[in-house]
Design a protein around this motif. Structure first.
Motif, mmCIF file in Angstrom:
data_model
loop_
_atom_site.group_PDB
_atom_site.id
_atom_site.type_symbol
_atom_site.label_atom_id
_atom_site.label_comp_id
_atom_site.label_asym_id
_atom_site.label_seq_id
_atom_site.Cartn_x
_atom_site.Cartn_y
_atom_site.Cartn_z
ATOM 1 N N TRP A 64 -10.998 8.670 4.559
ATOM 2 C CA TRP A 64 -10.332 9.334 3.430
ATOM 3 C C TRP A 64 -8.815 9.303 3.603
ATOM 4 N N ALA A 65 -8.327 9.638 4.792
ATOM 5 C CA ALA A 65 -6.881 9.672 5.019
ATOM 6 C C ALA A 65 -6.260 8.293 4.847
ATOM 7 N N LEU A 66 -6.964 7.257 5.312
ATOM 8 C CA LEU A 66 -6.454 5.900 5.120
ATOM 9 C C LEU A 66 -6.402 5.535 3.634
ATOM 10 N N ALA A 67 -7.478 5.866 2.914
ATOM 11 C CA ALA A 67 -7.534 5.526 1.488
ATOM 12 C C ALA A 67 -6.465 6.265 0.698
ATOM 13 N N VAL A 68 -6.359 7.576 0.921
ATOM 14 C CA VAL A 68 -5.383 8.375 0.179
ATOM 15 C C VAL A 68 -3.965 8.019 0.602
ATOM 16 N N LEU A 110 5.112 12.095 14.526
ATOM 17 C CA LEU A 110 6.162 13.108 14.500
ATOM 18 C C LEU A 110 7.132 12.899 13.345
ATOM 19 N N VAL A 111 7.472 11.658 13.088
ATOM 20 C CA VAL A 111 8.452 11.387 12.025
ATOM 21 C C VAL A 111 7.906 11.772 10.655
ATOM 22 N N CYS A 112 6.612 11.523 10.413
ATOM 23 C CA CYS A 112 6.079 11.735 9.065
ATOM 24 C C CYS A 112 5.357 13.060 8.881
ATOM 25 N N THR A 113 5.065 13.814 9.958
ATOM 26 C CA THR A 113 4.172 14.967 9.857
ATOM 27 C C THR A 113 4.641 16.000 8.844
ATOM 28 N N LEU A 114 5.890 16.434 8.896
ATOM 29 C CA LEU A 114 6.349 17.483 7.987
ATOM 30 C C LEU A 114 6.245 17.034 6.531
ATOM 31 N N PHE A 135 -2.855 5.101 1.822
ATOM 32 C CA PHE A 135 -2.469 3.773 1.353
ATOM 33 C C PHE A 135 -2.292 3.738 -0.164
ATOM 34 N N THR A 136 -3.189 4.426 -0.899
ATOM 35 C CA THR A 136 -3.025 4.459 -2.359
ATOM 36 C C THR A 136 -1.765 5.233 -2.745
ATOM 37 N N GLY A 137 -1.417 6.243 -1.937
ATOM 38 C CA GLY A 137 -0.172 6.958 -2.195
ATOM 39 C C GLY A 137 1.034 6.057 -2.035
ATOM 40 N N VAL A 138 0.998 5.193 -1.021
ATOM 41 C CA VAL A 138 2.090 4.231 -0.818
ATOM 42 C C VAL A 138 2.203 3.304 -2.028
ATOM 43 N N ILE A 139 1.060 2.802 -2.505
ATOM 44 C CA ILE A 139 1.064 1.903 -3.670
ATOM 45 C C ILE A 139 1.649 2.610 -4.887
ATOM 46 N N ASN A 140 1.289 3.888 -5.076
ATOM 47 C CA ASN A 140 1.777 4.625 -6.238
ATOM 48 C C ASN A 140 3.297 4.775 -6.228
ATOM 49 N N THR A 141 3.907 4.846 -5.038
ATOM 50 C CA THR A 141 5.365 5.002 -4.986
ATOM 51 C C THR A 141 6.081 3.742 -5.454
ATOM 52 N N TRP A 142 5.370 2.638 -5.494
ATOM 53 C CA TRP A 142 5.970 1.376 -5.950
ATOM 54 C C TRP A 142 5.731 1.131 -7.440
ATOM 55 N N GLY A 184 6.961 6.824 0.178
ATOM 56 C CA GLY A 184 6.122 5.661 0.463
ATOM 57 C C GLY A 184 6.261 5.216 1.911
ATOM 58 N N PHE A 185 7.479 5.263 2.439
ATOM 59 C CA PHE A 185 7.693 4.910 3.844
ATOM 60 C C PHE A 185 6.996 5.913 4.762
ATOM 61 N N MET A 186 7.050 7.193 4.399
ATOM 62 C CA MET A 186 6.334 8.205 5.189
ATOM 63 C C MET A 186 4.826 7.929 5.161
ATOM 64 N N GLY A 187 4.327 7.468 4.010
ATOM 65 C CA GLY A 187 2.912 7.118 3.911
ATOM 66 C C GLY A 187 2.553 5.947 4.803
ATOM 67 N N LEU A 188 3.436 4.961 4.892
ATOM 68 C CA LEU A 188 3.201 3.832 5.803
ATOM 69 C C LEU A 188 3.153 4.302 7.254
ATOM 70 N N LEU A 189 4.044 5.229 7.608
ATOM 71 C CA LEU A 189 4.016 5.779 8.970
ATOM 72 C C LEU A 189 2.703 6.514 9.224
ATOM 73 N N LEU A 190 2.190 7.205 8.199
ATOM 74 C CA LEU A 190 0.892 7.875 8.352
ATOM 75 C C LEU A 190 -0.205 6.867 8.642
ATOM 76 N N VAL A 191 -0.213 5.746 7.913
ATOM 77 C CA VAL A 191 -1.214 4.707 8.155
ATOM 78 C C VAL A 191 -1.099 4.180 9.587
ATOM 79 N N VAL A 192 0.135 3.962 10.054
ATOM 80 C CA VAL A 192 0.348 3.507 11.438
ATOM 81 C C VAL A 192 -0.176 4.549 12.411
ATOM 82 N N ALA A 193 0.088 5.828 12.149
ATOM 83 C CA ALA A 193 -0.382 6.890 13.033
ATOM 84 C C ALA A 193 -1.908 6.933 13.093
#
Length: 375
Positions: free
Chosen positions: A203-207, A18-22, A209-216, A150-159
């Protein structure tokens, strides 16, 4: 205990989603045109190309290109040269009032590598694709925006991980990929949500997680540059080409000769970036040359070398650490840039399916009743 554990995972899945969906919906929507950025530029006629000249026209010395850029913009000095793999006859040249600025007011121009003439002044901050890029990368908020996404991406990985944990016990009662069409709409959407979630899992995990890395990226590159300068100051370097090497052009203080000596020290590599001494990406005494490989994979991996333009000595201040390698490989993987148009089409299809997963998850929460959504 198992029921309590599943309830815990259900809570994690629900709230991380819910936190990251939008925000993930926004990233998926803006990511679609970015996957086909080169194709869109070609169709709209905004694709950058070198002026037509006879094939094989030689490139002039980098020093002459820099001189022509300064002539076109008096009062500025060159900071960097950037090379694009698909634009072999063009240089991006970055200029500013002096080399030791923060580059916040710098100017980027496009110069012809064969004549030195200024071809264009790219307007990267205008147009539809620019809006999509900024929304996708930093929400127009700079580094804080990148880190937030990047934090939203981490929440996606957790979800995703929590959804996988919930999927196995939920699907014990059903055949794989079964959608109970005779049931209520919410049940049908739940089955479809679970099915598409598993289909797009890897695919969702790969994209994600790589999105999180790119934000750094900014923090990673600044840290690596600081390590290189510190290693150079401490004398912790590896000499790749000595000052008196007879098989390389003799040092004469020019930028072109310095770059030629770097290429002699690293055969099989191509130029990605050149930084003048005193800039943020070099040292006060050395020209920094960033090289890339010549294959689809190694072209994403860069090697940073330093050269003293006066003596001609070529140094490697520090080898590329693993986290920089991860960053350099993550961006093309994130946008499906490794396999040409077929892979981009696959990336776009999976992006659309992920939009359905996100939308169905939001629908299931809005239509929730006494039973919590699982999966």
């Amino acid at each position: 205990m198992q029921a309590r554990t599943l309830r815990g995972w259900g809570w994690v899945h629900k709230w991380s989603s819910l936190v990251c969906t939008l925000f993930i919906l926004l990233l998926c929507l803006t990511g679609l045109p970015l996957i086909f950025s080169h194709e869109i530029e070609h169709l709209t006629g905004s694709e950058i190309a070198a002026p037509p000249m006879p094939e094989g026209t030689p490139h002039i010395a980098l020093d002459r290109v820099a001189a022509e850029a300064v002539k076109a913009y008096p009062g500025l000095v060159p900071l960097y040269f950037f090379a694009e793999e698909d634009l072999p006859d063009l240089w991006y040249v970055k200029l500013d009032t002096r080399v030791d600025t923060d580059e916040s007011e710098s100017r980027l121009i496009l110069s012809d590598a064969r004549t030195g003439a200024v071809v264009d002044v790219p307007a990267f901050d205008e147009g539809f694709m620019s809006v999509m890029y900024r929304l996708h990368v930093d929400l127009y908020a700079g580094l804080p925006g990148k880190l937030f996404l990047g934090f939203m991406g981490l929440l996606l990985v957790v979800a995703i991980v929590s959804g996988v944990v919930l999927y196995a016990p939920f699907m014990r009662k059903l055949r794989f990929a079964e959608v109970r069409r005779e049931r209520a709409p919410r049940t049908r959407w739940l089955d479809l949500h679970n099915l598409l979630g598993i289909v797009t899992l890897v695919w969702a995990l790969a994209v994600g997680f790589t999105g999180v890395i790119n934000t750094w990226a900014d923090l990673i590159f600044k840290g690596w540059q600081a390590e290189q300068v510190a290693a150079l100051q401490a004398g912790d370097t590896r000499v790749l080409l000595t000052a008196d090497a007879s098989d390389a052009p003799a040092a004469d203080g020019s930028l072109q000769t310095a770059v030629d000596r770097v290429l002699a020290a690293a055969p099989g590599m191509a130029i990605s970036m050149i930084a003048y001494p005193g800039t943020l990406r070099a040292t006060p005494e050395h020209v920094a040359v960033i090289l890339r490989g010549d294959t689809p994979l190694t072209s994403r991996l860069t090697q940073a070398l330093l050269v003293d333009p006066a003596s001609g000595e070529v140094l490697e201040a520090s080898a590329r650490p693993w986290y920089v390698t991860a960053l350099q490989l993550s961006e093309p993987l994130h946008f499906g840039d490794y396999g040409g148009l077929p892979l981009k089409v696959l990336w776009a299809l999976l992006d659309v399916l992920t939009l359905v997963v996100l939308g169905s998850g939001l629908y299931l929460w809005l239509k929730r009743g006494s039973t919590e959504v699982r999966g």
